[in-house]
Scaffold this motif. Structure first.
Motif, PDB file in Angstrom:
ATOM      1  N   PHE A  94      18.746  11.298 -18.264  1.00  0.00           N
ATOM      2  CA  PHE A  94      19.531  12.419 -18.765  1.00  0.00           C
ATOM      3  C   PHE A  94      20.139  12.057 -20.102  1.00  0.00           C
ATOM      4  O   PHE A  94      20.611  10.934 -20.294  1.00  0.00           O
ATOM      5  CB  PHE A  94      20.677  12.755 -17.798  1.00  0.00           C
ATOM      6  CG  PHE A  94      20.209  13.363 -16.516  1.00  0.00           C
ATOM      7  CD1 PHE A  94      20.086  14.730 -16.394  1.00  0.00           C
ATOM      8  CD2 PHE A  94      19.902  12.567 -15.426  1.00  0.00           C
ATOM      9  CE1 PHE A  94      19.650  15.303 -15.210  1.00  0.00           C
ATOM     10  CE2 PHE A  94      19.468  13.125 -14.239  1.00  0.00           C
ATOM     11  CZ  PHE A  94      19.338  14.494 -14.131  1.00  0.00           C
ATOM     12  N   SER A  95      20.152  13.008 -21.015  1.00  0.00           N
ATOM     13  CA  SER A  95      20.881  12.871 -22.270  1.00  0.00           C
ATOM     14  C   SER A  95      21.345  14.254 -22.676  1.00  0.00           C
ATOM     15  O   SER A  95      20.836  15.263 -22.179  1.00  0.00           O
ATOM     16  CB  SER A  95      20.009  12.235 -23.359  1.00  0.00           C
ATOM     17  OG  SER A  95      18.881  13.043 -23.619  1.00  0.00           O
ATOM     18  N   VAL A  96      22.350  14.305 -23.543  1.00  0.00           N
ATOM     19  CA  VAL A  96      22.820  15.576 -24.088  1.00  0.00           C
ATOM     20  C   VAL A  96      22.884  15.458 -25.595  1.00  0.00           C
ATOM     21  O   VAL A  96      22.990  14.355 -26.146  1.00  0.00           O
ATOM     22  CB  VAL A  96      24.193  16.014 -23.512  1.00  0.00           C
ATOM     23  CG1 VAL A  96      24.110  16.230 -22.015  1.00  0.00           C
ATOM     24  CG2 VAL A  96      25.281  15.034 -23.851  1.00  0.00           C
ATOM     25  N   TYR A  97      22.801  16.588 -26.270  1.00  0.00           N
ATOM     26  CA  TYR A  97      22.828  16.606 -27.727  1.00  0.00           C
ATOM     27  C   TYR A  97      23.389  17.945 -28.195  1.00  0.00           C
ATOM     28  O   TYR A  97      23.382  18.934 -27.448  1.00  0.00           O
ATOM     29  CB  TYR A  97      21.415  16.400 -28.287  1.00  0.00           C
ATOM     30  CG  TYR A  97      20.464  17.514 -27.922  1.00  0.00           C
ATOM     31  CD1 TYR A  97      20.234  18.579 -28.793  1.00  0.00           C
ATOM     32  CD2 TYR A  97      19.809  17.521 -26.694  1.00  0.00           C
ATOM     33  CE1 TYR A  97      19.374  19.619 -28.442  1.00  0.00           C
ATOM     34  CE2 TYR A  97      18.951  18.552 -26.338  1.00  0.00           C
ATOM     35  CZ  TYR A  97      18.745  19.593 -27.215  1.00  0.00           C
ATOM     36  OH  TYR A  97      17.906  20.630 -26.871  1.00  0.00           O
ATOM     37  N   THR A 107      41.904  22.327 -27.428  1.00  0.00           N
ATOM     38  CA  THR A 107      41.571  23.214 -28.550  1.00  0.00           C
ATOM     39  C   THR A 107      40.246  23.930 -28.360  1.00  0.00           C
ATOM     40  O   THR A 107      39.856  24.251 -27.246  1.00  0.00           O
ATOM     41  CB  THR A 107      41.585  22.443 -29.892  1.00  0.00           C
ATOM     42  OG1 THR A 107      40.517  21.506 -29.904  1.00  0.00           O
ATOM     43  CG2 THR A 107      42.903  21.746 -30.139  1.00  0.00           C
ATOM     44  N   ASP A 108      39.552  24.168 -29.474  1.00  0.00           N
ATOM     45  CA  ASP A 108      38.290  24.904 -29.404  1.00  0.00           C
ATOM     46  C   ASP A 108      37.113  24.002 -29.055  1.00  0.00           C
ATOM     47  O   ASP A 108      35.970  24.439 -29.054  1.00  0.00           O
ATOM     48  CB  ASP A 108      38.025  25.661 -30.706  1.00  0.00           C
ATOM     49  CG  ASP A 108      37.940  24.756 -31.926  1.00  0.00           C
ATOM     50  OD1 ASP A 108      38.290  23.565 -31.831  1.00  0.00           O
ATOM     51  OD2 ASP A 108      37.544  25.260 -32.996  1.00  0.00           O
ATOM     52  N   PHE A 109      37.387  22.770 -28.708  1.00  0.00           N
ATOM     53  CA  PHE A 109      36.313  21.832 -28.368  1.00  0.00           C
ATOM     54  C   PHE A 109      35.537  22.285 -27.135  1.00  0.00           C
ATOM     55  O   PHE A 109      34.368  21.960 -26.974  1.00  0.00           O
ATOM     56  CB  PHE A 109      36.882  20.427 -28.161  1.00  0.00           C
ATOM     57  CG  PHE A 109      35.853  19.373 -28.369  1.00  0.00           C
ATOM     58  CD1 PHE A 109      35.575  18.901 -29.635  1.00  0.00           C
ATOM     59  CD2 PHE A 109      35.117  18.890 -27.310  1.00  0.00           C
ATOM     60  CE1 PHE A 109      34.593  17.956 -29.841  1.00  0.00           C
ATOM     61  CE2 PHE A 109      34.129  17.945 -27.513  1.00  0.00           C
ATOM     62  CZ  PHE A 109      33.868  17.481 -28.780  1.00  0.00           C
ATOM     63  N   ASN A 110      36.180  23.043 -26.245  1.00  0.00           N
ATOM     64  CA  ASN A 110      35.493  23.542 -25.048  1.00  0.00           C
ATOM     65  C   ASN A 110      34.277  24.389 -25.383  1.00  0.00           C
ATOM     66  O   ASN A 110      33.362  24.496 -24.588  1.00  0.00           O
ATOM     67  CB  ASN A 110      36.447  24.383 -24.198  1.00  0.00           C
ATOM     68  CG  ASN A 110      37.373  23.529 -23.387  1.00  0.00           C
ATOM     69  OD1 ASN A 110      37.045  22.428 -22.992  1.00  0.00           O
ATOM     70  ND2 ASN A 110      38.561  24.033 -23.138  1.00  0.00           N
ATOM     71  N   TYR A 111      34.283  25.039 -26.554  1.00  0.00           N
ATOM     72  CA  TYR A 111      33.224  25.983 -26.898  1.00  0.00           C
ATOM     73  C   TYR A 111      32.054  25.332 -27.624  1.00  0.00           C
ATOM     74  O   TYR A 111      31.074  26.004 -27.930  1.00  0.00           O
ATOM     75  CB  TYR A 111      33.804  27.133 -27.717  1.00  0.00           C
ATOM     76  CG  TYR A 111      34.957  27.770 -26.989  1.00  0.00           C
ATOM     77  CD1 TYR A 111      34.734  28.486 -25.812  1.00  0.00           C
ATOM     78  CD2 TYR A 111      36.255  27.620 -27.427  1.00  0.00           C
ATOM     79  CE1 TYR A 111      35.786  29.049 -25.110  1.00  0.00           C
ATOM     80  CE2 TYR A 111      37.315  28.178 -26.729  1.00  0.00           C
ATOM     81  CZ  TYR A 111      37.076  28.888 -25.582  1.00  0.00           C
ATOM     82  OH  TYR A 111      38.122  29.436 -24.886  1.00  0.00           O
ATOM     83  N   ILE A 112      32.148  24.045 -27.881  1.00  0.00           N
ATOM     84  CA  ILE A 112      31.037  23.323 -28.500  1.00  0.00           C
ATOM     85  C   ILE A 112      30.066  22.953 -27.385  1.00  0.00           C
ATOM     86  O   ILE A 112      30.409  22.206 -26.480  1.00  0.00           O
ATOM     87  CB  ILE A 112      31.517  22.057 -29.230  1.00  0.00           C
ATOM     88  CG1 ILE A 112      32.487  22.440 -30.338  1.00  0.00           C
ATOM     89  CG2 ILE A 112      30.334  21.272 -29.773  1.00  0.00           C
ATOM     90  CD1 ILE A 112      33.169  21.264 -30.987  1.00  0.00           C
ATOM     91  N   ARG A 113      28.874  23.485 -27.465  1.00  0.00           N
ATOM     92  CA  ARG A 113      27.894  23.231 -26.416  1.00  0.00           C
ATOM     93  C   ARG A 113      27.178  21.906 -26.628  1.00  0.00           C
ATOM     94  O   ARG A 113      26.879  21.516 -27.746  1.00  0.00           O
ATOM     95  CB  ARG A 113      26.859  24.349 -26.380  1.00  0.00           C
ATOM     96  CG  ARG A 113      27.403  25.625 -25.834  1.00  0.00           C
ATOM     97  CD  ARG A 113      26.339  26.665 -25.669  1.00  0.00           C
ATOM     98  NE  ARG A 113      26.934  27.819 -25.013  1.00  0.00           N
ATOM     99  CZ  ARG A 113      26.325  28.964 -24.839  1.00  0.00           C
ATOM    100  NH1 ARG A 113      25.085  29.130 -25.262  1.00  0.00           N
ATOM    101  NH2 ARG A 113      26.938  29.951 -24.237  1.00  0.00           N
ATOM    102  N   CYS A 114      26.889  21.261 -25.503  1.00  0.00           N
ATOM    103  CA  CYS A 114      25.973  20.130 -25.534  1.00  0.00           C
ATOM    104  C   CYS A 114      24.798  20.542 -24.643  1.00  0.00           C
ATOM    105  O   CYS A 114      24.981  21.076 -23.557  1.00  0.00           O
ATOM    106  CB  CYS A 114      26.636  18.837 -25.082  1.00  0.00           C
ATOM    107  SG  CYS A 114      27.318  18.829 -23.430  1.00  0.00           S
ATOM    108  N   TYR A 115      23.609  20.325 -25.146  1.00  0.00           N
ATOM    109  CA  TYR A 115      22.391  20.741 -24.455  1.00  0.00           C
ATOM    110  C   TYR A 115      21.821  19.558 -23.677  1.00  0.00           C
ATOM    111  O   TYR A 115      21.786  18.432 -24.172  1.00  0.00           O
ATOM    112  CB  TYR A 115      21.381  21.283 -25.465  1.00  0.00           C
ATOM    113  CG  TYR A 115      21.900  22.544 -26.120  1.00  0.00           C
ATOM    114  CD1 TYR A 115      21.634  23.786 -25.568  1.00  0.00           C
ATOM    115  CD2 TYR A 115      22.702  22.478 -27.252  1.00  0.00           C
ATOM    116  CE1 TYR A 115      22.144  24.941 -26.141  1.00  0.00           C
ATOM    117  CE2 TYR A 115      23.217  23.634 -27.827  1.00  0.00           C
ATOM    118  CZ  TYR A 115      22.934  24.849 -27.268  1.00  0.00           C
ATOM    119  OH  TYR A 115      23.458  25.982 -27.817  1.00  0.00           O
TER     120      TYR A 115
END
Length: 186
Positions: free
Chosen positions: A104-107, A41-49
């Motif tokens: 490393f971490s993402v948010y 679905t549209d989950f690909n477009y949710i960015r994690c920094y």
């Protein structure tokens, strides 16, 4: 028949000798690839920094690393980051690191969560965070993976998982099932 066999042997010998002079492609020992596989679905477009800290806890995302990215669908096109280091579904980040140990971490900040159908129930309630992945440039593992985490019902729970193991793949990657440990040493 003899001419055909001779011709085949001559072609084979030419190929063998031509390949012996080629330079071998080797992995840059200071490069780490962070890959976020594609999701449904549209989950690909949710960015994690991506946040990178050194052993002393200093944010080195812009000082000790150089980063480029590429999409899995067009791997021959390399792009440069302009501001923040981020990953979308189907992106691979190539980091050139100075020797040392990193965390490393993402948010995903609250203001970047809105507008996605797949996260309506949890968007805007809290910043989505990941576990902390410890990485040493002397480690032979040169690829790590970022995966969204799902609850027992199969819905995204607002966190990310960083690991040296690839997630299970079907047509898309599967989300990681929620677990307690928050630090992963590699």
């Amino acid at each position: 028949m003899k001419k055909i066999i001779f011709l085949l042997l001559a072609l084979l010998a030419t190929h063998i000798f031509a390949d012996s002079g080629m330079t071998q492609i080797k992995h840059n020992p200071w490069e780490l690839i962070i890959y976020r596989p594609e999701n449904k679905t549209d989950f690909n477009y949710i960015r994690c920094y991506v946040k990178i800290t050194d052993e002393n806890g200093n944010d080195v995302s812009k000082t000790k690393v150089k980063a480029t990215y590429e999409w899995a669908s067009i791997p021959n096109v390399v792009n440069r980051y302009k501001n923040l280091l981020y990953l979308d579904g189907g992106m691979a980040m190539h980091l050139n690191l100075k020797p040392g140990k990193y965390h490393f971490s993402v948010y995903t900040p609250i203001d970047k969560q809105a507008g996605f159908e797949c996260t309506k129930s949890i968007a805007g309630k809290f910043q989505w965070e990941s576990n902390t992945f410890e990485y040493d440039t002397e480690n032979p593992a040169k690829v790590i993976f970022v995966t969204p985490v799902m609850d027992d019902n199969g819905f995204f729970n607002g966190s990310w998982w960083i690991d040296h193991k690839a997630p299970r793949f079907f047509k898309w990657s599967e989300m990681k099932v929620s677990q307690q440990p928050q630090v992963n040493n590699r």
